[in-house]
Every structure is written in C-alpha cells, then in structure tokens.
Design a protein around this motif. Structure first.
Motif, PDB file in Angstrom:
ATOM      1  N   TYR A 155       0.859  -1.181   0.000  1.00 16.06           N
ATOM      2  CA  TYR A 155       0.000   0.000   0.000  1.00 16.06           C
ATOM      3  C   TYR A 155       0.895   1.230   0.000  1.00 16.06           C
ATOM      4  CZ  TYR A 155      -3.716  -3.129   1.744  1.00 16.06           C
ATOM      5  OH  TYR A 155      -4.630  -4.135   1.913  1.00 16.06           O
ATOM      6  N   SER A 156       0.540   2.225  -0.833  1.00 18.09           N
ATOM      7  CA  SER A 156       1.333   3.456  -0.870  1.00 18.09           C
ATOM      8  C   SER A 156       0.449   4.634  -1.272  1.00 18.09           C
ATOM      9  CB  SER A 156       2.517   3.306  -1.834  1.00 18.09           C
ATOM     10  OG  SER A 156       2.070   3.049  -3.153  1.00 18.09           O
ATOM     11  N   GLN A 157       1.035   5.806  -1.243  1.00 17.01           N
ATOM     12  CA  GLN A 157       0.381   7.072  -1.576  1.00 17.01           C
ATOM     13  C   GLN A 157      -0.803   7.363  -0.640  1.00 17.01           C
ATOM     14  OE1 GLN A 157      -0.534   6.973  -5.791  1.00 17.01           O
ATOM     15  NE2 GLN A 157       1.593   6.612  -6.327  1.00 17.01           N
ATOM     16  N   PRO A 158      -0.522   7.474   0.676  1.00 16.70           N
ATOM     17  CA  PRO A 158      -1.610   7.796   1.606  1.00 16.70           C
ATOM     18  C   PRO A 158      -2.109   9.219   1.387  1.00 16.70           C
ATOM     19  CG  PRO A 158       0.498   7.958   2.715  1.00 16.70           C
ATOM     20  CD  PRO A 158       0.785   7.417   1.327  1.00 16.70           C
ATOM     21  N   ASP A 159      -3.426   9.393   1.445  1.00 23.44           N
ATOM     22  CA  ASP A 159      -3.991  10.734   1.276  1.00 23.44           C
ATOM     23  C   ASP A 159      -4.591  11.279   2.570  1.00 23.44           C
ATOM     24  OD1 ASP A 159      -6.403   9.389   1.597  1.00 23.44           O
ATOM     25  OD2 ASP A 159      -7.159   9.834  -0.415  1.00 23.44           O
ATOM     26  N   GLY A 160      -4.323  10.607   3.684  1.00 24.18           N
ATOM     27  CA  GLY A 160      -4.877  11.031   4.968  1.00 24.18           C
ATOM     28  C   GLY A 160      -6.175  10.324   5.306  1.00 24.18           C
ATOM     29  N   VAL A 161      -6.713   9.576   4.363  1.00 23.87           N
ATOM     30  CA  VAL A 161      -7.927   8.794   4.577  1.00 23.87           C
ATOM     31  C   VAL A 161      -7.683   7.333   4.207  1.00 23.87           C
ATOM     32  CG1 VAL A 161     -10.340   8.473   3.871  1.00 23.87           C
ATOM     33  CG2 VAL A 161      -9.409  10.780   4.126  1.00 23.87           C
ATOM     34  N   ARG A 162      -7.038   7.123   3.067  1.00 21.70           N
ATOM     35  CA  ARG A 162      -6.763   5.762   2.585  1.00 21.70           C
ATOM     36  C   ARG A 162      -5.493   5.795   1.730  1.00 21.70           C
ATOM     37  NH1 ARG A 162     -10.872   7.847   0.126  1.00 21.70           N
ATOM     38  NH2 ARG A 162     -10.706   8.435  -2.032  1.00 21.70           N
ATOM     39  N   TYR A 163      -5.013   4.600   1.401  1.00 20.47           N
ATOM     40  CA  TYR A 163      -3.908   4.498   0.445  1.00 20.47           C
ATOM     41  C   TYR A 163      -4.509   4.508  -0.955  1.00 20.47           C
ATOM     42  CZ  TYR A 163      -0.548   3.431   4.107  1.00 20.47           C
ATOM     43  OH  TYR A 163       0.263   3.512   5.215  1.00 20.47           O
TER      44      TYR A 163
END
Length: 195
Positions: A155-163
């Motif tokens: 999992y990568s690129q977290p947006d503060g809510v989900r990856y």
C-alpha cells in the motif's frame, strides 16, 4: 468502572493503556491494539513469522545502513480516534524512536509491516483496520505479507484517509517497495515460511 465504561460500552484510551500496563505487569502474552475505537488482541508470533521479519530486516539494512526495522514498536495512529497500533515491524531511520515511550509518534516512519498470523481477527485487523489507520497517519508504505493468500500487498500514496495505490503480487515474484523505501523484494523465500 471496569475496563469498559458501563454507561457507553466503549473502551476509552485510558482504559486501553491500563489494560496494556496490566498485561506487562502480569507477564501475560498479549499484544494489544486500539484501532477504530475497538480493542484488538493479536496472536503471539510463530517462528515462521519471526523468520519473515528477520529476512525483511536484512534486506532493508542492506539498502540503507541508517535504517532499522523495529519489531513491535507501538505507534500512535489515526487522527480522529487516537488509536494505538503495534505493527509487526516499522522501518525508520535508526534514531527515530529514541526518547519515545511504548506508543511512539508516526513521524519519521517510512513503512509499517504486518505478517498475517491466521488468528480470527486477521482479516479485519490487517486487511481493513490497519491500512486505514496507517493511511490516516500518512505512513508512506504499508507492507502486508499475507501468508493465507501467499501474496505480498504494498500500500502506498496515503492521502490522509486511505492508500491510493495497492500493488499485489504472489509469493515468488519481485515487487518494488515505493519511495521513500525504494527496495526491490524477491518474494521467492516467502514460500518457505508459510504454514
């Protein structure tokens, strides 16, 4: 009031921390977490689980001698519910957790790692709650080594809510852990540590 508030049926953060201290004082083999407002108890790792963490630690240290893969360091996660998670391992620059207590900040954490244990809560905890909590905490990479499906999930690129990104590969194929980790894993050895 006991560990759960009788009026609301909710375990508070203070109650969780007291339960954790009790487990330490009595030397009970409990691994506790408080994610999504729910108490979680993790299975104690088996030998294959430990071998997977050792394999990954060696690869990460070869990639950057200033990193360390800390097993089971507690982390404060989530912005809303103020949860506590105990990842199987956290990859950080070696000095990151110095001076912090049992539940450290996620500042500086490059990657969290979970290895499925096959207990009854694995599906919810490792595949649903943990990705959400780690993404809320903006941990750049969450690596799930799923011994049940024989897959590695990155999992990568977290947006503060989900990856926003999920890469899934079967054991035996190579997978690149994205920045800031930037390590390629040959997952062939994982086939040896599935029970």
């Amino acid at each position: 009031m006991g560990l759960v508030d009788d009026r609301s049926g909710v375990l508070t953060q203070d109650d969780f921390e007291e339960l954790s201290r009790h487990a330490i004082r009595t030397n009970e083999a409990l691994r506790l977490e408080f994610i999504g407002g729910k108490l979680g108890v993790k299975a104690v790792p088996d030998g294959d689980h430990g071998r997977i963490i050792a394999w990954l630690a060696r690869l990460c240290m070869q990639a950057d001698a200033g990193w360390w893969l800390f097993p089971e360091q507690g982390l404060h996660v989530e912005t809303y519910l103020k949860g506590n998670a105990r990842p199987d391992a956290s990859l950080v620059p070696i000095e990151t957790f110095v001076g912090q207590g049992e539940w450290a900040s996620t500042d500086g954490v490059l990657m969290t790692v979970e290895v499925t244990s096959g207990d009854s809560d694995t599906d919810r905890r490792d595949r649903v709650d943990k990705p959400r909590a780690y993404a809320e905490s903006r941990i750049p990479v969450y690596l799930l080594i799923d011994r049940e499906s024989c897959e590695v999930l990155v999992y990568s690129q977290p947006d503060g809510v989900r990856y926003e990104r999920l890469d899934r590969v079967p054991f035996g194929k190579a997978v690149r852990l994205p920045e800031p980790v930037n390590v390629e894993l040959d997952t062939e050895p994982l086939k040896n540590w599935v029970h």
